[in-house]
Design a protein around this motif. Structure first.
Motif: not given
Length: 232
Positions: A30-35, A90-92, A218-224
């Motif tokens: 969560v902290d990583r994604i929030s950044s 979900r990301v992981g 995966i965070i980039e793909v999730a947000l986009m």
């Protein structure tokens, strides 16, 4: 739910989060994604469940940790739904079960459910599938960003360390939460998708930054993907 209108486990209020939520197993995720979000604000943190709100290209996105395993994941899904969530992504990271699937993004289309949780929500004959809309949007984003990806299925085992007793010749990877996420979401009428980054067979990635490139992808793909869903 408690009398004070807070969710019993997540500790969040109704209508305090976005309809669009990224879920991950740990609060470190969560902290990583929030950044990657603008103006992130902690909503609540109780036990394994941490929830943050923030903005991505002016769109409100929430991020929530679900803990490890199906039981904890289903608690998060149920309470996120009560608070207004309608899209869960979900990301992981994941262990690969087949050769040739390492070091790439896997969009999980379906799941072999041995989790024990999904059977409490749906008949065993019911297919455990992702949202078609979310899957197609995520594929579009992977192509736009030129990512190395596949669309495949995963195994959600009943336990982590005895997975050799449950693996099959169909699923390309294993993930402890996706099966429960899909089953619980389907029973509630939510759209759900898992975007995982696979690693070499029988290896894992430390979620606290050893492989920041995998996390970033995966965070980039999730947000986009969520942005595309919101705007279309």
């Amino acid at each position: 739910m408690k009398d004070n209108n807070k969710m019993m486990h997540l500790g969040i209020l109704k209508d305090s989060i976005s309809k669009y939520v990224i879920v991950a197993s740990s609060h470190e995720w969560v902290d990583r994604i929030s950044s990657f979000l603008k103006n992130p604000v902690d909503v609540a943190h109780f036990r394994e469940f941490k929830t943050v709100n923030g903005y991505f290209d002016n769109h409100l996105i929430s991020v929530c940790s679900t803990g490890n395993g199906g039981e904890s994941c289903s608690i998060a899904v149920e309470e996120l739904y009560q608070c207004g969530a309608r899209y869960l992504l979900r990301v992981g990271t994941t262990n690969t079960l087949k050769k040739g699937f390492g070091n790439k993004i896997i969009l999980i289309q379906g799941v072999t459910n041995n989790d024990g949780v999904s059977q409490q929500y749906l008949p065993s004959e019911y297919p455990s599938l992702s949202s078609v809309n979310m899957l197609m949007k995520a594929e579009d984003i992977c192509n736009e960003l030129n990512k190395n990806y596949v669309i495949d299925s995963c195994l959600t085992p009943s336990c982590f360390f005895n997975i050799e007793n449950e693996r099959n010749d169909i699923d390309c990877c294993a993930d402890l939460e996706t099966g429960s996420l899909y089953a619980c979401s389907a029973s509630l009428g939510l759209d759900a998708l898992s975007i995982l980054f696979s690693v070499n067979q029988n290896q894992t990635i430390d979620i606290q930054g050893i492989d920041e490139n995998a996390e970033k992808q995966i965070i980039e793909v999730a947000l986009m993907t969520l942005k595309k869903i919101i705007e279309e």
